[in-house]
Design a protein around this motif. Structure first.
Motif, PDB file in Angstrom:
ATOM      1  N   TRP A  45      36.540  -1.976  64.071  1.00 33.36           N
ATOM      2  CA  TRP A  45      35.706  -2.160  65.251  1.00 33.36           C
ATOM      3  C   TRP A  45      34.275  -2.549  64.882  1.00 33.36           C
ATOM      4  CZ3 TRP A  45      31.195   0.577  65.670  1.00 33.36           C
ATOM      5  CH2 TRP A  45      31.065   1.700  64.863  1.00 33.36           C
ATOM      6  N   GLN A  46      33.847  -2.165  63.680  1.00 38.22           N
ATOM      7  CA  GLN A  46      32.409  -2.215  63.370  1.00 38.22           C
ATOM      8  C   GLN A  46      31.818  -3.622  63.221  1.00 38.22           C
ATOM      9  OE1 GLN A  46      30.561  -2.860  60.234  1.00 38.22           O
ATOM     10  NE2 GLN A  46      29.477  -0.956  59.754  1.00 38.22           N
ATOM     11  N   PRO A  47      32.405  -4.521  62.390  1.00 34.74           N
ATOM     12  CA  PRO A  47      31.767  -5.842  62.244  1.00 34.74           C
ATOM     13  C   PRO A  47      31.657  -6.606  63.562  1.00 34.74           C
ATOM     14  CG  PRO A  47      33.371  -5.460  60.489  1.00 34.74           C
ATOM     15  CD  PRO A  47      33.553  -4.367  61.487  1.00 34.74           C
ATOM     16  N   ASP A  48      32.709  -6.554  64.370  1.00 34.45           N
ATOM     17  CA  ASP A  48      32.670  -7.246  65.661  1.00 34.45           C
ATOM     18  C   ASP A  48      31.609  -6.654  66.578  1.00 34.45           C
ATOM     19  OD1 ASP A  48      34.743  -8.928  64.932  1.00 34.45           O
ATOM     20  OD2 ASP A  48      36.287  -7.585  65.705  1.00 34.45           O
ATOM     21  N   THR A  49      31.524  -5.332  66.604  1.00 32.19           N
ATOM     22  CA  THR A  49      30.545  -4.667  67.473  1.00 32.19           C
ATOM     23  C   THR A  49      29.122  -4.974  67.023  1.00 32.19           C
ATOM     24  OG1 THR A  49      32.133  -2.880  67.892  1.00 32.19           O
ATOM     25  CG2 THR A  49      29.832  -2.447  68.437  1.00 32.19           C
ATOM     26  N   TYR A  50      28.858  -4.921  65.719  1.00 37.59           N
ATOM     27  CA  TYR A  50      27.527  -5.235  65.212  1.00 37.59           C
ATOM     28  C   TYR A  50      27.144  -6.681  65.530  1.00 37.59           C
ATOM     29  CZ  TYR A  50      27.169  -0.903  62.473  1.00 37.59           C
ATOM     30  OH  TYR A  50      27.072   0.409  62.076  1.00 37.59           O
ATOM     31  N   GLU A  51      28.145  -7.587  65.426  1.00 36.79           N
ATOM     32  CA  GLU A  51      27.869  -8.999  65.672  1.00 36.79           C
ATOM     33  C   GLU A  51      27.554  -9.263  67.136  1.00 36.79           C
ATOM     34  OE1 GLU A  51      30.064 -13.358  65.217  1.00 36.79           O
ATOM     35  OE2 GLU A  51      31.226 -11.510  65.105  1.00 36.79           O
ATOM     36  N   GLN A  52      28.285  -8.612  68.051  1.00 36.68           N
ATOM     37  CA  GLN A  52      28.158  -8.910  69.475  1.00 36.68           C
ATOM     38  C   GLN A  52      27.109  -8.061  70.192  1.00 36.68           C
ATOM     39  OE1 GLN A  52      29.780 -11.406  71.276  1.00 36.68           O
ATOM     40  NE2 GLN A  52      30.308 -12.086  69.208  1.00 36.68           N
ATOM     41  N   SER A  53      26.728  -6.934  69.604  1.00 34.49           N
ATOM     42  CA  SER A  53      25.741  -6.070  70.253  1.00 34.49           C
ATOM     43  C   SER A  53      24.357  -6.709  70.184  1.00 34.49           C
ATOM     44  CB  SER A  53      25.675  -4.707  69.552  1.00 34.49           C
ATOM     45  OG  SER A  53      26.898  -4.031  69.652  1.00 34.49           O
ATOM     46  N   PRO A  54      23.491  -6.427  71.163  1.00 32.28           N
ATOM     47  CA  PRO A  54      22.091  -6.845  71.011  1.00 32.28           C
ATOM     48  C   PRO A  54      21.513  -6.166  69.770  1.00 32.28           C
ATOM     49  CG  PRO A  54      22.370  -5.337  72.878  1.00 32.28           C
ATOM     50  CD  PRO A  54      23.736  -5.694  72.407  1.00 32.28           C
ATOM     51  N   THR A  55      20.687  -6.876  69.026  1.00 33.67           N
ATOM     52  CA  THR A  55      20.226  -6.378  67.727  1.00 33.67           C
ATOM     53  C   THR A  55      19.540  -5.014  67.810  1.00 33.67           C
ATOM     54  OG1 THR A  55      19.977  -8.667  67.010  1.00 33.67           O
ATOM     55  CG2 THR A  55      18.953  -6.990  65.652  1.00 33.67           C
ATOM     56  N   PRO A  56      18.731  -4.702  68.834  1.00 29.99           N
ATOM     57  CA  PRO A  56      18.159  -3.348  68.896  1.00 29.99           C
ATOM     58  C   PRO A  56      19.229  -2.255  68.944  1.00 29.99           C
ATOM     59  CG  PRO A  56      17.033  -4.815  70.427  1.00 29.99           C
ATOM     60  CD  PRO A  56      18.208  -5.574  69.908  1.00 29.99           C
ATOM     61  N   VAL A  57      20.326  -2.535  69.623  1.00 31.74           N
ATOM     62  CA  VAL A  57      21.424  -1.559  69.682  1.00 31.74           C
ATOM     63  C   VAL A  57      22.096  -1.450  68.317  1.00 31.74           C
ATOM     64  CG1 VAL A  57      23.609  -0.974  70.807  1.00 31.74           C
ATOM     65  CG2 VAL A  57      21.763  -2.032  72.129  1.00 31.74           C
ATOM     66  N   THR A  58      22.254  -2.592  67.645  1.00 28.98           N
ATOM     67  CA  THR A  58      22.838  -2.576  66.305  1.00 28.98           C
ATOM     68  C   THR A  58      21.986  -1.769  65.344  1.00 28.98           C
ATOM     69  OG1 THR A  58      23.716  -4.788  66.748  1.00 28.98           O
ATOM     70  CG2 THR A  58      23.786  -4.030  64.486  1.00 28.98           C
ATOM     71  N   MET A  59      20.664  -1.831  65.515  1.00 28.85           N
ATOM     72  CA  MET A  59      19.769  -1.026  64.664  1.00 28.85           C
ATOM     73  C   MET A  59      20.095   0.463  64.801  1.00 28.85           C
ATOM     74  SD  MET A  59      16.023  -2.733  65.260  1.00 28.85           S
ATOM     75  CE  MET A  59      15.829  -4.504  65.484  1.00 28.85           C
ATOM     76  N   ILE A  60      20.287   0.915  66.023  1.00 27.34           N
ATOM     77  CA  ILE A  60      20.602   2.323  66.252  1.00 27.34           C
ATOM     78  C   ILE A  60      22.004   2.652  65.759  1.00 27.34           C
ATOM     79  CG2 ILE A  60      20.883   4.102  68.016  1.00 27.34           C
ATOM     80  CD1 ILE A  60      17.983   3.314  67.474  1.00 27.34           C
ATOM     81  N   LEU A  61      22.955   1.747  66.019  1.00 28.17           N
ATOM     82  CA  LEU A  61      24.335   1.967  65.579  1.00 28.17           C
ATOM     83  C   LEU A  61      24.418   2.142  64.070  1.00 28.17           C
ATOM     84  CD1 LEU A  61      26.413  -0.562  67.742  1.00 28.17           C
ATOM     85  CD2 LEU A  61      26.832   1.893  67.580  1.00 28.17           C
ATOM     86  N   SER A  62      23.822   1.211  63.328  1.00 29.85           N
ATOM     87  CA  SER A  62      23.972   1.225  61.868  1.00 29.85           C
ATOM     88  C   SER A  62      22.964   2.129  61.184  1.00 29.85           C
ATOM     89  CB  SER A  62      23.843  -0.199  61.321  1.00 29.85           C
ATOM     90  OG  SER A  62      22.574  -0.734  61.630  1.00 29.85           O
TER      91      SER A  62
END
Length: 478
Positions: free
Chosen positions: A223-240
């Motif tokens: 799930w992770q690479p797809d989610t990081y790619e499609q999420s807005p970058t600020p959300v990806t910052m919090i996710l990762s």
């Protein structure tokens, strides 16, 4: 009371943000994040003198044996500080960005911060589960409304993975609750539950799968690479930067103390899965042309090393994990800030469409090099000490495990240096010729990251001292 404020401030601010208009939500987000950073630093100072004052207990659902029970040990203080700093860096970076329905965007970001802090402070299993879900629900909506073109399918996949993992954990929590002597959800009751080795043998997987999905660990990572790619970058910052630490935290706080015999039975299997993930994710990262996916696979490899070191279960490896949880969070957020800058300027993520950006954006190039080198553990950067301790601990446990996990260092250097070369060196093109350098907010955020990279790289003692008590206690559990 400081511990409660860490949760209440972003929670209340998030609710208020939904009703604000114009620049109100972003101003409120900045004020809230600054306040939580100050309070998080206050908890660190308090922990050094009067740690018991950081505990708070109140009646909540007495009929079920559940209380609102929060507290902080060294690991909790460190992760709450990381959460607060991460939120501040995100809000600084995006302050000049305009988002559709900004009130909802900032409101959900703040609610997610409250949920994350709640996870890291919970000493009641039911409360831990509720905050676990509270941290995830806002992210689901953030990805669904502000994500990329494939956001619906990707977010659904993310939801299915996390929902199934949470369901397994809930089953385990309920079962252990009925084995406690006083039918209580408190951490003390869970660690004293009457669980025989056979119980622990299968309970381990209920919790481990839930935490492995969140980290993520192979084979629960898809799930992770797809989610990081499609999420807005600020959300990806919090996710990762922060949210993946929920899985590592869950293993250290709940799985090892509550199911120590199960962890001892399955530790080798868990380490093997982690090492497969390290090598696999690193190899995939080497052939990526998409910048966001490259960093996503890099994160899988780094988290895999941390998870493997946890199950090596000696004080040195655990101390390395705890230090690296903070340092990895800072470094990966720094990389995502640069991704946000590049995507905002160029509108592309493909590495083949970049190049020569050092000429047009020299400040960004310098920051990218420093943070990237920290991410691969260069000595005198913050990434070095944690990796050194983790590999040392793995070597004590099994030198073959350490040798195979060490492949991740070599591969990490290959794809990271390749990424640097493609982004900032070489010849420019039509896109990069029009690139502008960092704006003041972006410069401030990246400067704060680099300061932490260098200070904690040269002088890691404060962080090591903060987490030493936790690593000492947990290493004696099995």
């Amino acid at each position: 009371m400081l511990t409660v404020l860490l949760i209440l401030i972003p929670f209340i601010a998030g609710l208020i943000a939904f009703g604000l208009k114009g620049s109100g939500p972003k101003v409120l987000g900045m004020i809230s994040s600054l306040a939580t950073v100050v309070i998080a630093i206050g908890t660190w100072c308090t922990f050094r003198t009067t740690p018991d004052s950081l505990n708070f207990v109140a009646n909540w659902i007495p009929q079920l044996g559940s209380q609102f029970r929060v507290g902080l040990d060294g690991m909790g203080v460190m992760l709450c500080l990381l959460t607060a700093i991460a939120s501040l860096l995100v809000f600084i970076t995006i302050y000049n960005r305009n988002y559709e329905k900004a009130n909802a965007f900032y409101g959900l970001m703040l609610l997610s911060q409250a949920g994350l802090t709640g996870v890291f402070t919970a000493f009641d299993a039911l409360q831990f589960y509720i905050f676990w879900e509270l941290a995830l629900i806002p992210v689901y909506f953030l990805c669904s409304f502000w994500g990329g073109e494939k956001r619906i399918a990707v977010t659904f996949k993310f939801f299915v993975y996390t929902f199934l993992g949470s369901l397994l954990m809930l089953v385990g929590i309920i079962y252990i609750y009925f084995q406690t002597p006083d039918h209580s959800f408190s951490f003390a009751s869970f660690t004293g539950a009457n669980l025989n080795p056979e119980d622990q043998k299968w309970l381990f997987w209920l919790f481990f799968v839930a935490f492995a999905i969140k980290m993520p660990v192979f084979p629960f990572h898809t799930w992770q690479p797809d989610t990081y790619e499609q999420s807005p970058t600020p959300v990806t910052m919090i996710l990762s930067g922060v949210m993946v630490k929920m899985g590592l935290f869950g293993v250290i706080r709940w799985l090892l103390p509550v199911i120590p015999q199960g962890a001892a039975m399955w530790s080798d299997v868990a380490i093997v899965l982690c090492i497969i993930g390290i090598v696999y994710a690193s190899c995939i990262a080497m052939v990526q042309n998409d910048l966001k996916r490259l960093i996503a696979y890099s994160s899988i490899a780094h988290i895999g090393l941390m998870c493997a070191a946890i199950f090596a279960n000696n004080e040195q490896s655990l101390q390395g994990v705890l230090v690296q949880m903070f340092n990895h969070g800072i470094n990966i957020i720094g990389l995502w800030i640069i991704v946000e800058v590049i995507q905002n300027r160029l509108g592309v993520k493909n590495l083949d469409q970049m190049g020569g950006m050092a000429q047009k954006a020299p400040r960004m190039a310098i920051f990218l090099v420093i943070i990237s080198l920290a991410n691969i553990g260069l000595p005198l950067t913050n990434g070095f000490i944690g990796e050194f301790l983790m590999f040392s601990g793995l070597f004590q446990y099994n030198h073959w495990f350490m040798a195979f996990a060490g492949l991740g260092i070599i591969l990490s250097a290959v794809y990271t240096l390749g990424m640097i070369q493609k982004v900032i060196f070489g010849q420019g093109n039509e896109l990069t010729e029009t690139t502008t350098d960092l704006q003041p907010g972006e410069t401030l955020a990246l400067s704060l990251v680099v300061i932490m990279v260098l200070v904690l790289g040269v002088y890691p003692k404060p962080m090591l001292d903060l987490v030493s008590g936790t690593s000492e206690v947990v290493s004696k559990l099995f």
